[in-house]
Design a protein around this motif. Structure first.
Motif, PDB file in Angstrom:
ATOM      1  N   VAL A   1       0.862  -1.492  -0.181  1.00 15.82           N
ATOM      2  CA  VAL A   1      -0.228   0.039  -0.243  1.00 15.82           C
ATOM      3  C   VAL A   1       0.959   1.454  -0.245  1.00 15.82           C
ATOM      4  CG1 VAL A   1      -1.515   1.404   1.337  1.00 15.82           C
ATOM      5  CG2 VAL A   1      -1.665  -0.975   1.372  1.00 15.82           C
ATOM      6  N   ALA A   2       2.094   1.285   0.881  1.00 16.72           N
ATOM      7  CA  ALA A   2       3.122   2.356   1.047  1.00 16.72           C
ATOM      8  C   ALA A   2       3.561   2.580  -0.733  1.00 16.72           C
ATOM      9  CB  ALA A   2       3.908   2.195   2.664  1.00 16.72           C
ATOM     10  N   LEU A   3       3.733   1.445  -1.183  1.00 14.30           N
ATOM     11  CA  LEU A   3       4.615   1.894  -2.628  1.00 14.30           C
ATOM     12  C   LEU A   3       3.325   2.276  -3.200  1.00 14.30           C
ATOM     13  CD1 LEU A   3       7.277   1.174  -3.814  1.00 14.30           C
ATOM     14  CD2 LEU A   3       6.425  -1.211  -4.470  1.00 14.30           C
ATOM     15  N   LYS A   4       2.743   1.498  -3.332  1.00 15.81           N
ATOM     16  CA  LYS A   4       1.148   2.423  -4.337  1.00 15.81           C
ATOM     17  C   LYS A   4       1.753   3.474  -4.427  1.00 15.81           C
ATOM     18  CE  LYS A   4      -3.257   1.208  -5.828  1.00 15.81           C
ATOM     19  NZ  LYS A   4      -3.719  -0.137  -6.262  1.00 15.81           N
ATOM     20  N   ILE A   5       0.971   4.062  -2.927  1.00 10.58           N
ATOM     21  CA  ILE A   5       0.989   5.533  -2.924  1.00 10.58           C
ATOM     22  C   ILE A   5       2.327   6.667  -3.076  1.00 10.58           C
ATOM     23  CG2 ILE A   5       0.862   7.090  -1.094  1.00 10.58           C
ATOM     24  CD1 ILE A   5      -0.903   5.098   0.434  1.00 10.58           C
ATOM     25  N   LEU A   6       3.426   6.437  -3.278  1.00 10.74           N
ATOM     26  CA  LEU A   6       4.728   6.332  -3.475  1.00 10.74           C
ATOM     27  C   LEU A   6       4.499   6.932  -5.059  1.00 10.74           C
ATOM     28  CD1 LEU A   6       7.064   5.656  -0.751  1.00 10.74           C
ATOM     29  CD2 LEU A   6       6.530   7.484  -0.693  1.00 10.74           C
ATOM     30  N   LEU A   7       4.157   6.012  -6.023  1.00 10.48           N
ATOM     31  CA  LEU A   7       4.084   5.779  -7.064  1.00 10.48           C
ATOM     32  C   LEU A   7       2.980   6.426  -7.377  1.00 10.48           C
ATOM     33  CD1 LEU A   7       4.984   1.837  -7.700  1.00 10.48           C
ATOM     34  CD2 LEU A   7       6.374   3.947  -8.594  1.00 10.48           C
ATOM     35  N   LYS A   8       2.119   6.599  -6.799  1.00 13.20           N
ATOM     36  CA  LYS A   8       0.426   7.527  -7.330  1.00 13.20           C
ATOM     37  C   LYS A   8       1.398   9.117  -7.421  1.00 13.20           C
ATOM     38  CE  LYS A   8      -3.625   7.649  -8.955  1.00 13.20           C
ATOM     39  NZ  LYS A   8      -3.249   7.725 -10.969  1.00 13.20           N
ATOM     40  N   LEU A   9       1.829   9.041  -5.886  1.00 10.96           N
ATOM     41  CA  LEU A   9       2.423  10.700  -5.660  1.00 10.96           C
ATOM     42  C   LEU A   9       3.576  11.080  -6.221  1.00 10.96           C
ATOM     43  CD1 LEU A   9      -0.210  10.081  -3.359  1.00 10.96           C
ATOM     44  CD2 LEU A   9       1.419  11.596  -2.351  1.00 10.96           C
ATOM     45  N   LEU A  10       4.202  10.498  -7.231  1.00 10.66           N
ATOM     46  CA  LEU A  10       5.544  10.298  -7.795  1.00 10.66           C
ATOM     47  C   LEU A  10       4.840  11.058  -9.033  1.00 10.66           C
ATOM     48  CD1 LEU A  10       7.907   8.290  -7.096  1.00 10.66           C
ATOM     49  CD2 LEU A  10       8.456  10.860  -6.721  1.00 10.66           C
ATOM     50  N   GLU A  11       3.794  10.378  -9.970  1.00 10.74           N
ATOM     51  CA  GLU A  11       3.197  10.029 -11.243  1.00 10.74           C
ATOM     52  C   GLU A  11       2.459  11.670 -10.862  1.00 10.74           C
ATOM     53  OE1 GLU A  11      -0.215   8.034 -13.795  1.00 10.74           O
ATOM     54  OE2 GLU A  11       0.894   6.918 -12.146  1.00 10.74           O
ATOM     55  N   GLU A  12       1.115  11.863 -10.091  1.00  9.60           N
ATOM     56  CA  GLU A  12       0.335  13.242  -9.814  1.00  9.60           C
ATOM     57  C   GLU A  12       0.455  13.905  -8.820  1.00  9.60           C
ATOM     58  OE1 GLU A  12      -2.950  10.453 -11.596  1.00  9.60           O
ATOM     59  OE2 GLU A  12      -3.569  11.162  -9.892  1.00  9.60           O
ATOM     60  N   LYS A  13       0.455  15.141  -8.451  1.00  8.21           N
ATOM     61  CA  LYS A  13       0.614  16.484  -7.850  1.00  8.21           C
ATOM     62  C   LYS A  13      -0.534  15.846  -7.093  1.00  8.21           C
ATOM     63  CE  LYS A  13       0.820  21.166  -6.831  1.00  8.21           C
ATOM     64  NZ  LYS A  13       0.713  22.316  -6.887  1.00  8.21           N
ATOM     65  N   ARG A  14      -0.683  14.919  -5.672  1.00  6.08           N
ATOM     66  CA  ARG A  14      -1.822  14.733  -4.525  1.00  6.08           C
ATOM     67  C   ARG A  14      -1.148  15.308  -3.487  1.00  6.08           C
ATOM     68  NH1 ARG A  14      -6.038  11.647  -6.597  1.00  6.08           N
ATOM     69  NH2 ARG A  14      -5.785  10.679  -8.555  1.00  6.08           N
ATOM     70  N   THR A  15      -2.612  15.203  -2.562  1.00  6.64           N
ATOM     71  CA  THR A  15      -2.036  15.608  -1.357  1.00  6.64           C
ATOM     72  C   THR A  15      -2.742  14.486  -0.492  1.00  6.64           C
ATOM     73  OG1 THR A  15      -1.724  17.753  -0.924  1.00  6.64           O
ATOM     74  CG2 THR A  15      -2.729  16.509   1.614  1.00  6.64           C
ATOM     75  N   ALA A  16      -2.530  13.108  -0.082  1.00  7.86           N
ATOM     76  CA  ALA A  16      -2.446  11.427   0.398  1.00  7.86           C
ATOM     77  C   ALA A  16      -2.575  11.924   2.382  1.00  7.86           C
ATOM     78  CB  ALA A  16      -1.842  10.606   0.084  1.00  7.86           C
ATOM     79  N   LEU A  17      -3.239  11.790   2.697  1.00  7.57           N
ATOM     80  CA  LEU A  17      -3.754  11.266   4.023  1.00  7.57           C
ATOM     81  C   LEU A  17      -3.202  10.103   4.679  1.00  7.57           C
ATOM     82  CD1 LEU A  17      -4.096  12.336   6.535  1.00  7.57           C
ATOM     83  CD2 LEU A  17      -6.832  12.225   5.948  1.00  7.57           C
TER      84      LEU A  17
END
Length: 426
Positions: free
Chosen positions: A39-55
C-alpha cells in the motif's frame, strides 16, 4: 513527474500496485503478508506520477512513527529517492518534488482533521481499530475539484462483528450483503460495487524467512483464534464463545427429533423491543433426560407497536401457550394479558446466572429456520476487561435479544434438577 525506478515486489501484489479502477480498495490479510508495504509503495508511485495530497490515518497518531511513517521512509531510501523525496518527523510529513505530499493523522486527535483540504487519497491502516463513525467522517474529508478520489483500507481480519466486515461483506442482522468473505479467500482479488478487494497471507510474501511462517503455524496448537487471523487472514469469531455447544440443523430434522423426545418440556420466552431493540420470541423444547435444548421457532421484529405484534402473534396461535416475558416491562405484559395471551413475568435472575444455566445444556440445537437466533448466538462471545484481558461473564460482543428470550422462557427450568417444574409436560 517522470522517474524510472526498479523494485522487486511480491507477485500477488503486482496488479494491485497499478490498479486504480475503484474508489475503495480493501486489503485483508494475515501477519507478514506485506499488504502494508505494498500500500505504501502504491501511494508513493501514485504521488510521484500526479500532484496529490494523501492522508494516512491510524486510530492513534503516535503509532504512525514506528509503522506507516517508518515504512514510507524505508521504501524511499530503498528506491534511492531520499534525495528527491523529503521526510520530516516533526510533524510527520513526506514531500515530493512535484508538490505532492503525505500527511499523517490519528483519530485520537480529531481536531487535527478539520484543517485538511483537497485530500484526494486516504489510507486507513489497521482500519478495524478505527470506529465506523470515524470512517464515515473521513469519507466526507475525501474531496478534490479535479482529481479522482481513492480510499485504501488495510487490516488484519478480526471479528465478523467489526464494522469492516459488516460494511464491506455482510451484516446479517440488518440483512445487508455485499460479498461472501469465503469467495474472497478463494479468488484472492475481487471487484464489487466499485470496491477492489485483496486477500493475502504470509505465503504471498516471498521475502519472509521460513522460521516466521513456522511461528505462525505453531499458533494453531495454542491459540486457534489468533492462528485464523495471523496465519489464514480470515474473519471469524474473536474471543470466547458463550455457547460453544450451539449447533444448527434443518427444520424438518429438528421437528423429527423433538417428536421422539420421551417427555418434552415446551417453553416460550419473549424479550420486548421497539426502536433500537427487537421483539424476540423463541419457542423451545427441552429434552431433560439428555440435557438438550431445541429451538424450533422464532419471532424477531422491531419498530412495531404492541397491538400489531399482538395481532401477528395471535395469528401464529401463541395465545394458546404460556409465554414468559421480561419482568422489567410489567405494562407490556399487562397489555398482552388483556389481549388474551397467557403471558407471565419471568423470575428476577442475574444475567450471569442465566448465562451459566444456558451453558449447562450439553447441546443447543437450533432449526435453520430461526435465522436471527443463529446470527446472534452462533458467534456470541464474552466481552473482555480491557485492563485484565479477562472475560466478563455477563457482557457480550452484541446485545443478543434471542438470548434474553431463552432466559425468560427457561426461568422455571433448572438443567440440573430432576423433579419440580422440570417434570411438567405440555
Amino acid at each position: 513527474m517522470t522517474l524510472s525506478v526498479e523494485k522487486e515486489v511480491n507477485p500477488h501484489f503486482e496488479d494491485f500496485l497499478f490498479d486504480w479502477r475503484c474508489k475503495a480498495q480493501l486489503l485483508v490479510g494475515g501477519y507478514g503478508s506485506s499488504k502494508s508495504y505494498h500500500v505504501a509503495l502504491k501511494i508513493l508511485l501514485k504521488l510521484l506520477e500526479e500532484k496529490r495530497t494523501a492522508l494516512v490515518v491510524r486510530e492513534v497518531y503516535d503509532t504512525h512513527r514506528d509503522s506507516t511513517f517508518s515504512l514510507f521512509t524505508e521504501i524511499i531510501e530503498d528506491l534511492g529517492l531520499s534525495g528527491k523525496i523529503k521526510t520530516s518527523s516533526s510533524p510527520m510529513t513526506v514531500k515530493f518534488p512535484n508538490g505532492s505530499k503525505i500527511i499523517f493523522r490519528g483519530m485520537d486527535k480529531p481536531e487535527k482533521l478539520k484543517s485538511i483540504n483537497n485530500i484526494s487519497l486516504i489510507w486507513l491502516e489497521e482500519c478495524s481499530e478505527i470506529k465506523y463513525a470515524g470512517f464515515k467522517e473521513l469519507l466526507g474529508r475525501l474531496r478534490h475539484p479535479t482529481l479522482d478520489l481513492f480510499i485504501i483500507l488495510s487490516t488484519n481480519p478480526v471479528s465478523k462483528g467489526n464494522w469492516v466486515y459488516k460494511h464491506f461483506f455482510k451484516n446479517e442482522l440488518e440483512d445487508y450483503y455485499v460479498l461472501d468473505d469465503e469467495e474472497l479467500y478463494k479468488l484472492r482479488t475481487v471487484i464489487v460495487n466499485n470496491t477492489y478487494y485483496h486477500h493475502s497471507t504470509a505465503d504471498d510474501n516471498l521475502f519472509l524467512p521460513g522460521s516466521y511462517i513456522e511461528q505462525l503455524d505453531e499458533m494453531a496448537s495454542y491459540d486457534p483464534d489468533l492462528h485464523r487471523i495471523a496465519r489464514k487472514g480470515r474473519f471469524g469469531v474473536n474471543g470466547v464463545l458463550v455457547l460453544p455447544q450451539f449447533e444448527t440443523k434443518p427444520h424438518d430434522q429438528v421437528m423429527n427429533e423433538i417428536a421422539r423426545i420421551r417427555k418434552p418440556l415446551y417453553k416460550n420466552g419473549m424479550d420486548f423491543g421497539f426502536v433500537d431493540s427487537y421483539n424476540a420470541i423463541l419457542r423451545m423444547v427441552v429434552d431433560h433426560e439428555n440435557k438438550w435444548l431445541y429451538i424450533y421457532w422464532e419471532y424477531y421484529k422491531r419498530g412495531l407497536t404492541d397491538d400489531i405484534v399482538a395481532d401477528e402473534l395471535a395469528a401464529e396461535g401463541l395465545k394458546k401457550v404460556l409465554i414468559k416475558a421480561d419482568n422489567e416491562d410489567a405494562k407490556a405484559i399487562a397489555y398482552y394479558q388483556q389481549r388474551g395471551f397467557r403471558m407471565l413475568s419471568c423470575k428476577k435472575l442475574r444475567r450471569i446466572d442465566n448465562t451459566r444455566k444456558m451453558k449447562r445444556f450439553k447441546r443447543i440445537i437450533c432449526s435453520e429456520a430461526c435465522v436471527n437466533t443463529i446470527r446472534e448466538l452462533k458467534e456470541l462471545t464474552f466481552k473482555k476487561d480491557p485492563k485484565t484481558d479477562e472475560i466478563i461473564e455477563d457482557e457480550f460482543n452484541i446485545d443478543p435479544h434471542t438470548f434474553s428470550a431463552m432466559w425468560y422462557g427457561l426461568d422455571d427450568y433448572e438443567v440440573a434438577n430432576v423433579k419440580g417444574a422440570n417434570a411438567k409436560r405440555k
